[in-house]
Design an enzyme around this catalytic site. Structure first.
Site, PDB file in Angstrom:
ATOM      1  N   PRO A  22      -9.424  -2.775   1.078  1.00  0.00           N
ATOM      2  CA  PRO A  22      -8.961  -2.052   2.255  1.00  0.00           C
ATOM      3  C   PRO A  22      -7.528  -1.524   2.170  1.00  0.00           C
ATOM      4  CG  PRO A  22      -9.159  -4.402   2.715  1.00  0.00           C
ATOM      5  CD  PRO A  22      -9.812  -4.157   1.387  1.00  0.00           C
ATOM      6  N   ASN A  23      -7.387  -0.327   2.678  1.00  0.00           N
ATOM      7  CA  ASN A  23      -6.101   0.377   2.808  1.00  0.00           C
ATOM      8  C   ASN A  23      -5.539   0.910   1.496  1.00  0.00           C
ATOM      9  OD1 ASN A  23      -5.886  -0.088   5.697  1.00  0.00           O
ATOM     10  ND2 ASN A  23      -5.586  -2.235   5.147  1.00  0.00           N
TER      11      ASN A  23
ATOM     12  N   ARG B  91       1.141   4.833   2.157  1.00  0.00           N
ATOM     13  CA  ARG B  91       1.238   3.535   2.807  1.00  0.00           C
ATOM     14  C   ARG B  91       2.437   2.741   2.276  1.00  0.00           C
ATOM     15  NH1 ARG B  91      -2.525  -1.543   0.988  1.00  0.00           N
ATOM     16  NH2 ARG B  91      -1.805  -2.941   2.619  1.00  0.00           N
TER      17      ARG B  91
ATOM     18  N   TYR C 271       4.437  -0.210  -2.171  1.00  0.00           N
ATOM     19  CA  TYR C 271       3.307   0.180  -3.036  1.00  0.00           C
ATOM     20  C   TYR C 271       3.569   1.441  -3.859  1.00  0.00           C
ATOM     21  CZ  TYR C 271       0.938  -3.266  -0.114  1.00  0.00           C
ATOM     22  OH  TYR C 271       0.584  -4.429   0.529  1.00  0.00           O
TER      23      TYR C 271
ATOM     24  N   ASN D 141      -8.772  -5.293  -7.039  1.00  0.00           N
ATOM     25  CA  ASN D 141      -7.695  -5.506  -6.079  1.00  0.00           C
ATOM     26  C   ASN D 141      -8.378  -5.575  -4.711  1.00  0.00           C
ATOM     27  OD1 ASN D 141      -5.540  -5.541  -4.362  1.00  0.00           O
ATOM     28  ND2 ASN D 141      -4.406  -3.886  -5.369  1.00  0.00           N
TER      29      ASN D 141
ATOM     30  N   ALA E 105      -6.200  -7.012   1.295  1.00  0.00           N
ATOM     31  CA  ALA E 105      -6.073  -8.065   2.316  1.00  0.00           C
ATOM     32  C   ALA E 105      -7.220  -9.078   2.250  1.00  0.00           C
ATOM     33  CB  ALA E 105      -6.012  -7.431   3.698  1.00  0.00           C
TER      34      ALA E 105
ATOM     35  N   HIS F 259      -6.997 -12.678   0.665  1.00  0.00           N
ATOM     36  CA  HIS F 259      -6.443 -13.843   1.353  1.00  0.00           C
ATOM     37  C   HIS F 259      -7.402 -14.443   2.379  1.00  0.00           C
ATOM     38  CE1 HIS F 259      -3.060 -11.999  -0.576  1.00  0.00           C
ATOM     39  NE2 HIS F 259      -3.082 -10.952   0.237  1.00  0.00           N
TER      40      HIS F 259
ATOM     41  N   ASP G  94     -17.369 -15.829  -3.601  1.00  0.00           N
ATOM     42  CA  ASP G  94     -18.723 -16.273  -3.971  1.00  0.00           C
ATOM     43  C   ASP G  94     -19.442 -15.218  -4.801  1.00  0.00           C
ATOM     44  OD1 ASP G  94     -18.460 -18.708  -2.731  1.00  0.00           O
ATOM     45  OD2 ASP G  94     -19.751 -18.244  -1.018  1.00  0.00           O
TER      46      ASP G  94
ATOM     47  N   GLU H 130      -8.174 -10.195 -11.387  1.00  0.00           N
ATOM     48  CA  GLU H 130      -7.566  -9.923 -10.066  1.00  0.00           C
ATOM     49  C   GLU H 130      -6.237  -9.203 -10.270  1.00  0.00           C
ATOM     50  OE1 GLU H 130      -6.669 -13.523  -7.925  1.00  0.00           O
ATOM     51  OE2 GLU H 130      -5.665 -12.452  -6.293  1.00  0.00           O
TER      52      GLU H 130
ATOM     53  N   HIS I 218      -2.859  -7.166  -8.264  1.00  0.00           N
ATOM     54  CA  HIS I 218      -2.102  -6.746  -7.076  1.00  0.00           C
ATOM     55  C   HIS I 218      -0.928  -5.888  -7.518  1.00  0.00           C
ATOM     56  CE1 HIS I 218      -4.446  -9.311  -4.553  1.00  0.00           C
ATOM     57  NE2 HIS I 218      -4.301 -10.266  -5.467  1.00  0.00           N
ATOM     58  N   ILE I 219      -0.642  -4.905  -6.716  1.00  0.00           N
ATOM     59  CA  ILE I 219       0.471  -4.000  -7.000  1.00  0.00           C
ATOM     60  C   ILE I 219       1.795  -4.735  -6.757  1.00  0.00           C
ATOM     61  CG2 ILE I 219       1.581  -1.839  -6.255  1.00  0.00           C
ATOM     62  CD1 ILE I 219      -1.356  -0.968  -5.400  1.00  0.00           C
ATOM     63  N   SER I 220       1.859  -5.417  -5.634  1.00  0.00           N
ATOM     64  CA  SER I 220       3.079  -6.143  -5.269  1.00  0.00           C
ATOM     65  C   SER I 220       2.982  -7.589  -5.763  1.00  0.00           C
ATOM     66  CB  SER I 220       3.261  -6.116  -3.748  1.00  0.00           C
ATOM     67  OG  SER I 220       2.185  -6.794  -3.110  1.00  0.00           O
TER      68      SER I 220
ATOM     69  N   ARG J 204       6.086 -12.454  -0.957  1.00  0.00           N
ATOM     70  CA  ARG J 204       5.885 -11.893   0.381  1.00  0.00           C
ATOM     71  C   ARG J 204       5.500 -12.996   1.384  1.00  0.00           C
ATOM     72  NH1 ARG J 204       2.272  -6.719  -0.241  1.00  0.00           N
ATOM     73  NH2 ARG J 204       3.058  -6.407   1.881  1.00  0.00           N
TER      74      ARG J 204
ATOM     75  N   ARG K  54       0.014 -14.431   2.215  1.00  0.00           N
ATOM     76  CA  ARG K  54      -0.388 -13.695   1.008  1.00  0.00           C
ATOM     77  C   ARG K  54      -0.319 -14.568  -0.251  1.00  0.00           C
ATOM     78  NH1 ARG K  54      -0.478  -8.223   2.788  1.00  0.00           N
ATOM     79  NH2 ARG K  54       1.065  -7.912   4.427  1.00  0.00           N
TER      80      ARG K  54
END
Ligand code: DQA
Length: 137
Positions: free
Chosen positions: A9-10, A17, A22, A71, A74, A77, A84, A95, A97-99, A104, A108
């Site tokens: 999402p997002n 954003r 990001y 990725n 949200a 978390h 599963d 996995e 993540h950009i950040s 943070r 997170r």
């Protein structure tokens, strides 16, 4: 080598954003460069803002692809369901993540993906995806 990048999402709003977190590049532009950089990789890209669609895609590709770069944004978390799904399939998941999520907010710092992922790459901006692709080669 068949690799899918799945964004949650997002992440369709990358470029617009929170650019201070990001960056200002769109994922579409970055994806073109990634395909040029790894010409031997057969890439697929999927983005959804809907948890069930992400689970459906993991199930769909998870017995035939060589790698999933995920990725989950949200949902990382919160989603027992995505965790599963990763456990249920045979394709390894990295996995991404950009950040650096550990720098943070405390919420997170929890990931339902990390315990079931092959590895985790975070905090290198969009380059996190490059590193994840390289891990499969
Ligand atoms: C993110 C980090 C998540 O905490 C956040 O919800 C995102 C993006 C990242 O790539 O840094 O949407 O996964």
């Amino acid at each position: 080598m068949k690799i899918i990048i799945i964004n949650g999402p997002n992440l369709n709003l990358l470029g617009k954003r929170e650019p201070e977190i990001y960056g200002s590049a769109t994922f579409e532009d970055y994806y073109k460069k990634l395909q040029e950089k790894f010409p031997k990789v057969e890439f697929t890209y999927f983005q959804s803002n809907i948890e069930g669609e992400l689970i459906g895609k993991i199930q769909e590709v998870g017995f035939s692809y060589d790698g999933i770069v995920l990725n989950a944004a949200a949902y990382t978390h919160t989603s027992v369901g995505i965790g599963d799904a990763i456990k249920a399939v045979t394709t390894p998941v990295v996995e991404v993540h950009i950040s650096n999520t550990h720098k943070r907010e405390a919420y997170r710092h929890v990931s339902y993906i990390s315990p079931v992922a092959k590895g985790v790459i975070l905090g290198f901006g969009l380059q996190s995806y490059d590193l994840a692709i390289q891990s499969f080669l």
